[in-house]
Design an enzyme around this catalytic site. Structure first.
Site, PDB file in Angstrom:
ATOM      1  N   GLU A   1      67.816   2.401  14.081  1.00  0.00           N
ATOM      2  CA  GLU A   1      68.039   3.849  14.112  1.00  0.00           C
ATOM      3  C   GLU A   1      67.162   4.671  13.172  1.00  0.00           C
ATOM      4  OE1 GLU A   1      72.300   2.960  13.435  1.00  0.00           O
ATOM      5  OE2 GLU A   1      72.617   4.633  14.799  1.00  0.00           O
TER       6      GLU A   1
ATOM      7  N   ARG B   1      79.259  10.230   9.259  1.00  0.00           N
ATOM      8  CA  ARG B   1      77.877   9.858   8.953  1.00  0.00           C
ATOM      9  C   ARG B   1      77.008  11.107   8.735  1.00  0.00           C
ATOM     10  NH1 ARG B   1      74.473   5.318   8.702  1.00  0.00           N
ATOM     11  NH2 ARG B   1      75.999   3.798   9.369  1.00  0.00           N
TER      12      ARG B   1
ATOM     13  N   GLU C   1      78.368   2.126  23.350  1.00  0.00           N
ATOM     14  CA  GLU C   1      79.181   1.595  22.250  1.00  0.00           C
ATOM     15  C   GLU C   1      80.659   1.738  22.611  1.00  0.00           C
ATOM     16  OE1 GLU C   1      78.129   2.833  18.245  1.00  0.00           O
ATOM     17  OE2 GLU C   1      80.108   2.289  17.490  1.00  0.00           O
TER      18      GLU C   1
HETATM   19  N1  MTE Z   1      66.190  -0.400  21.212  1.00  0.00           N
HETATM   20  C1  MTE Z   1      66.177  -0.570  22.547  1.00  0.00           C
HETATM   21  N2  MTE Z   1      65.074  -1.046  23.127  1.00  0.00           N
HETATM   22  N3  MTE Z   1      67.269  -0.252  23.315  1.00  0.00           N
HETATM   23  C2  MTE Z   1      68.416   0.265  22.751  1.00  0.00           C
HETATM   24  O1  MTE Z   1      69.380   0.545  23.461  1.00  0.00           O
HETATM   25  N4  MTE Z   1      69.535   0.999  20.666  1.00  0.00           N
HETATM   26  C3  MTE Z   1      69.340   1.501  19.316  1.00  0.00           C
HETATM   27  C4  MTE Z   1      68.458   0.558  18.508  1.00  0.00           C
HETATM   28  N5  MTE Z   1      67.281   0.212  19.250  1.00  0.00           N
HETATM   29  C5  MTE Z   1      68.442   0.473  21.330  1.00  0.00           C
HETATM   30  C6  MTE Z   1      67.289   0.098  20.594  1.00  0.00           C
HETATM   31  C7  MTE Z   1      70.574   1.702  18.580  1.00  0.00           C
HETATM   32  S1  MTE Z   1      71.454   3.120  18.831  1.00  0.00           S
HETATM   33  C8  MTE Z   1      71.024   0.807  17.653  1.00  0.00           C
HETATM   34  S2  MTE Z   1      72.417   1.089  16.751  1.00  0.00           S
HETATM   35  C9  MTE Z   1      70.317  -0.453  17.404  1.00  0.00           C
HETATM   36  O2  MTE Z   1      69.185  -0.625  18.253  1.00  0.00           O
HETATM   37  C10 MTE Z   1      71.304  -1.594  17.613  1.00  0.00           C
HETATM   38  O3  MTE Z   1      70.737  -2.845  17.487  1.00  0.00           O
HETATM   39  P1  MTE Z   1      70.508  -3.541  16.064  1.00  0.00           P
HETATM   40  O4  MTE Z   1      71.766  -3.370  15.301  1.00  0.00           O
HETATM   41  O5  MTE Z   1      70.224  -4.928  16.462  1.00  0.00           O
HETATM   42  O6  MTE Z   1      69.357  -2.826  15.433  1.00  0.00           O
HETATM   43  N1  LUZ Z   2      78.992   3.051  14.939  1.00  0.00           N
HETATM   44  C1  LUZ Z   2      80.098   2.977  14.193  1.00  0.00           C
HETATM   45  C2  LUZ Z   2      77.820   3.393  14.407  1.00  0.00           C
HETATM   46  O1  LUZ Z   2      81.165   2.680  14.723  1.00  0.00           O
HETATM   47  N2  LUZ Z   2      80.012   3.207  12.871  1.00  0.00           N
HETATM   48  C3  LUZ Z   2      78.864   3.545  12.257  1.00  0.00           C
HETATM   49  O2  LUZ Z   2      78.832   3.754  11.053  1.00  0.00           O
HETATM   50  C4  LUZ Z   2      77.713   3.656  13.050  1.00  0.00           C
HETATM   51  N3  LUZ Z   2      76.548   4.022  12.517  1.00  0.00           N
HETATM   52  C5  LUZ Z   2      75.486   4.147  13.274  1.00  0.00           C
HETATM   53  C6  LUZ Z   2      75.600   3.893  14.630  1.00  0.00           C
HETATM   54  N4  LUZ Z   2      76.751   3.512  15.184  1.00  0.00           N
HETATM   55 MO1  MOS Z   3      73.701   2.784  17.796  1.00  0.00          MO
HETATM   56  S1  MOS Z   3      74.140   4.796  17.860  1.00  0.00           S
HETATM   57  O1  MOS Z   3      74.730   2.454  16.510  1.00  0.00           O
HETATM   58  O2  MOS Z   3      74.526   2.232  19.116  1.00  0.00           O
END
Ligand code: MTE
Ligand code: LUZ
Ligand code: MOS
Length: 757
Positions: free
Chosen positions: A706, A304, A226
């Protein structure tokens, strides 16, 4: 519908940064990093390294034409260290050579002298020394000062949860190419292409429009990309700016493990007060977050933690405080759950502490305090469409919880060296970036003149299936077969100013933008089709690659409407912007309505413990999960399973170890144990909870990335249950991960007093 990437994934044809065909004159980058956790750099000698044949140049902070600053929330992190170093692995210089091997040889030839300064590695030590990232934050509801007096039982305790390595299969990396006129194209394995573009522009001292960032897909991010994909891309971009040659830079696993931040370890203290009927009347907690040496995303993650400190329970009097503690470790960063898991572990520990003292089952306290409709969270949001009780009750009934508990009791009566444990873990996770201004997205949809469609959004595909969901949205609204829609790479020149792919909100935010863009196109095409068929506009429906008149098939094909629209010079492209309505938050009073909605669920975990060895197996995890109305249950169940495995890993096996010098000891997969197929739960049952869904979720399909990670917390308490079954004198440590070593010592602590039977 299958994940659209599954075909190329299984054939090994999916493209990642390392698969790109590079230009012939491409150079390789490698970081020279600090061998010490804290100190003043007194001298560095690059001469031998620079003289090595094949080394092109070594870049340092002196080569930065813009600002030597990469901090996102707080500007407190240099790209390359100047006079001081603050963690082992901190980048100091960037070696560019003809091959990676030459760069590695050159790195070994650099000599550095550092005058060492005191090192802090734990959050507690940082607190004692007043070493913080920013000011503490507190959430308050009711009045904990007076409400503890009204409690019949009050307990205090402390907890520890360790960090966690992301271990994305694809390490951090980028490929940076110079274009004409000083323009630069960066292909990066990042969750935040705009963050890369913005930071590169700042460090290089050039406008953002000179930098194009492209993301094909990631081999996993999990939060680790991120913010922390940015520095590598920026380093390579600085080199490209000076050399006018392409630079590729993929971190090897060892460098990646050493240089990047992880999930934040937390040390916390709690105080919980209950009345005789087991209602939690008051809860206080202080969270010490080990932030590492710079802010990175720590303040947002800390926030959070406060949002999730009461999990899915209603507690009328709450006082929680979080301190982001500055230590000499790599800056810790986003990791699936983003501080939520750390907060939720503490309330679960507090409940366990109370249950232990009262000699009752933990789940009786959990059950008595589940959130109900119109309850208030400590941050002022009123809970609506609450599924805490419904998911709990469904799990209890569908999975025959009481019978399971009885079976486990019977097993434990009959067996001496093998014990079973069970726990119930409810979750409530808020969906939206807690920082309200980040909740927006855009989509650009082109219909080409042959009727095929290209969709660009700000969403980054990292295995979670977001591209498949975007494709589903576009195909459904345009009424065409899915094969007509292609998802383009995520590119800053097509979709600008994006928020990172994070917070589980990507499908919601970008999907809503796709929906809007497609609806605008359909509005226009409806007019065209209405004229072509001499039928009123309100009767025109696009479906199955053709035009329907209400529910009746017409002979008019999608392609014919598009061809006619071209002749009439009607725009076949649309760009839409979506921003989540309703949400707001006022930090001055720490109250508001920060989340579009919450995701709920309940998991029942059972484990078997080998009381000679301290090893355990997760027998089953039975989950009732609130998907809303899932738009793709295959993908969503995959997300639940993956997040669960990752959560159990965090709670049980994965042990990050830094020594007192701040050096990472768990620096390879021989010393850092991640969940594999043998440690995975033997069975996972997932029942989708029947709900109405939420209109702020894309097609009422709730965010899923998540929340299920936190079901993994159940594994900790199931193990604890089994340990207590063997050793009633075991004192809860609430110290995660609950590794077999800790289990073994727990099994035999003060055991002699009871071993006489
Ligand atoms: N799933 C896979 N296969 N690989 C990933 O890196 N990241 C996770 C989740 N699922 C991830 C994953 C995280 S930390 C987040 S925030 C969400 O996917 C982000 O994607 P979304 O917002 O489309 O759910
Ligand atoms: N990233 C962010 C995050 O910048 N703000 C959020 O609230 C958050 N929450 C979950 C995962 N990534
Ligand atoms: Mo997920 S920790 O919001 O990339």
């Amino acid at each position: 519908m299958k994940n659209i990437d599954s075909y190329t994934h299984v054939r090994g044809e999916s493209l990642f940064v390392d698969d790109l065909i590079t230009r012939q004159d491409t150079l390789q980058g490698l970081v020279f990093d600090s061998p010490k956790a804290h100190g003043k750099i007194t001298s560095i000698d690059y001469s031998k390294a620079k003289n090595l044949k094949g080394v092109v140049n070594i870049f340092t902070h002196k080569d930065i034409l813009g600002e030597n600053q990469i901090g996102g929330i707080i500007p407190d992190e240099p790209l390359w260290a100047e006079n001081e170093v603050h963690f082992c692995g901190q980048p100091i210089a960037f070696i560019v050579a003809e091959t990676e091997l030459i760069a590695k040889k050159a790195r070994a030839l650099i000599s550095i002298e550092i005058e060492e300064l005191p090192i802090i590695t734990t959050a507690k030590e940082a607190k004692e020394k007043g070493s913080f990232i920013n000011a503490p934050r507190s959430f308050n509801l009711g009045n904990t000062k007076t409400s503890f007096d009204a409690c019949d039982y009050v307990y205090e305790g402390k907890t520890f949860t360790n960090g966690q390595e992301h271990l994305y299969l694809e390490t951090q990396g980028c490929y940076v190419v110079p274009l004409e006129n000083g323009n630069i194209k960066i292909t990066s394995s990042t969750q935040g292409p705009t963050q890369v573009q913005k930071t590169a522009a700042k460090v290089l001292g050039i406008p953002m429009h000179k930098i194009e960032v492209d993301v094909i897909r990631l081999g996993g991010g999990f939060g680790g990309k991120e913010d922390q994909a940015t520095p590598w891309a920026v380093m390579a971009a600085v080199a490209v700016q000076h050399l006018n040659k392409p630079v590729k830079f993929m971190l090897n696993r060892h460098d990646d493990l050493r240089m990047t931040g992880k999930r934040h370890p937390y040390e916390s203290t709690f105080k919980i007060g209950l009345t005789k009927d087991l209602k939690i009347n008051a809860f206080e907690a202080e969270f010490l977050q080990n932030s590492g040496a710079a802010a990175d995303l720590s303040p947002a993650i800390a926030e959070r933690t406060l949002f999730h400190a009461t999990n899915s329970y209603f507690i009328p009097n709450v006082h929680t405080t979080v301190l982001s503690c500055k230590t000499n470790l790599p800056p810790n960063t986003a990791f699936r759950g983003f501080g939520g898991p750390q907060g939720m572990f503490v309330i679960e520990a507090a409940i366990a502490k109370a249950a232990n003292a009262l000699k009752i089952d933990k789940r009786l306290i959990q059950e008595a305090n589940l959130l109900a409709e119109n309850d208030e969270f400590s941050y002022g949001q009123i809970a609506t469409q609450v599924e805490a009780k419904s998911s709990w009750t469904t799990a209890k009934e569908q999975f025959k919880l009481e019978q399971l508990e009885q079976e486990i009791d019977d097993f434990n009566q009959k067996n001496f060296l093998s014990k079973k444990g069970i726990s119930v873990m409810p979750i409530a996770f808020g969906i939206s970036f807690t920082n309200t201004p980040m909740n927006h997205a855009r989509a650009l949809v082109h219909i080409y003149q042959d009727g095929s469609i290209g969709v660009s959004t700000g969403a980054v595909e990292m295995g979670q299936g977001v591209n498949t969901k975007m494709l589903q949205v576009a195909a459904e609204i345009l009424g065409v077969h899915q094969s007509k829609v292609k998802l383009e790479t995520t590119n800053t020149t097509r979709v600008a100013n994006t928020s990172p792919t994070a917070a589980s909100s990507t499908a919601d935010l970008n999907g809503k933008a796709v929906e809007m863009a497609c609806n605008l196109l359909i509005e226009r095409l409806t007019k065209v089709a209405s004229k072509m068929l001499s039928v009123a506009e309100k009767e025109i429906v696009f479906r199955e690659d053709r035009v329907f008149i209400n529910t009746k098939k017409s002979t008019l094909l999608w392609e014919e409407v598009i061809a006619q629209a071209m002749l009439q010079r009607i725009a076949l492209s649309e760009n839409a912007h979506y921003a989540t309505p309703i949400i707001h938050f006022d930090k001055t009073v720490e109250k508001g309505h920060p989340f579009a909605y919450h995701v709920y669920g309940t998991a029942i975990t059972t484990i078997t413990l080998d009381c000679l060895r301290g090893t355990y197996e997760v027998d089953a995890v039975k989950i009732v999960h609130d998907f809303g109305k899932s738009m793709n249950l295959q993908i969503d169940i995959g997300q639940v399973e993956g997040a669960l495995a990752q959560g159990i890993g965090w709670m049980t096996l994965e042990e990050i170890a830094y020594n007192n010098e701040g050096r990472l000891e768990s620096n390879a997969l021989s010393t850092y144990k991640v969940p594999d197929i043998f440690s995975a739960a033997k069975t996972i049952d997932i029942i989708p909870l029947k709900t109405a869904g939420n209109t702020l979720a894309i097609k009422k399909s709730k965010a899923v990335g998540e929340p299920p990670l936190m079901y993994g917390i159940g594994a900790y308490f199931a193990i604890e249950h089994a340990v207590k079954a063997f050793n009633p004198n075991y004192l809860s440590k609430f110290h995660a991960p609950f590794t077999p070593e800790k289990v073994l010592t727990g099994l035999y602590e003060k055991k002699s007093e009871t071993l006489n039977h």
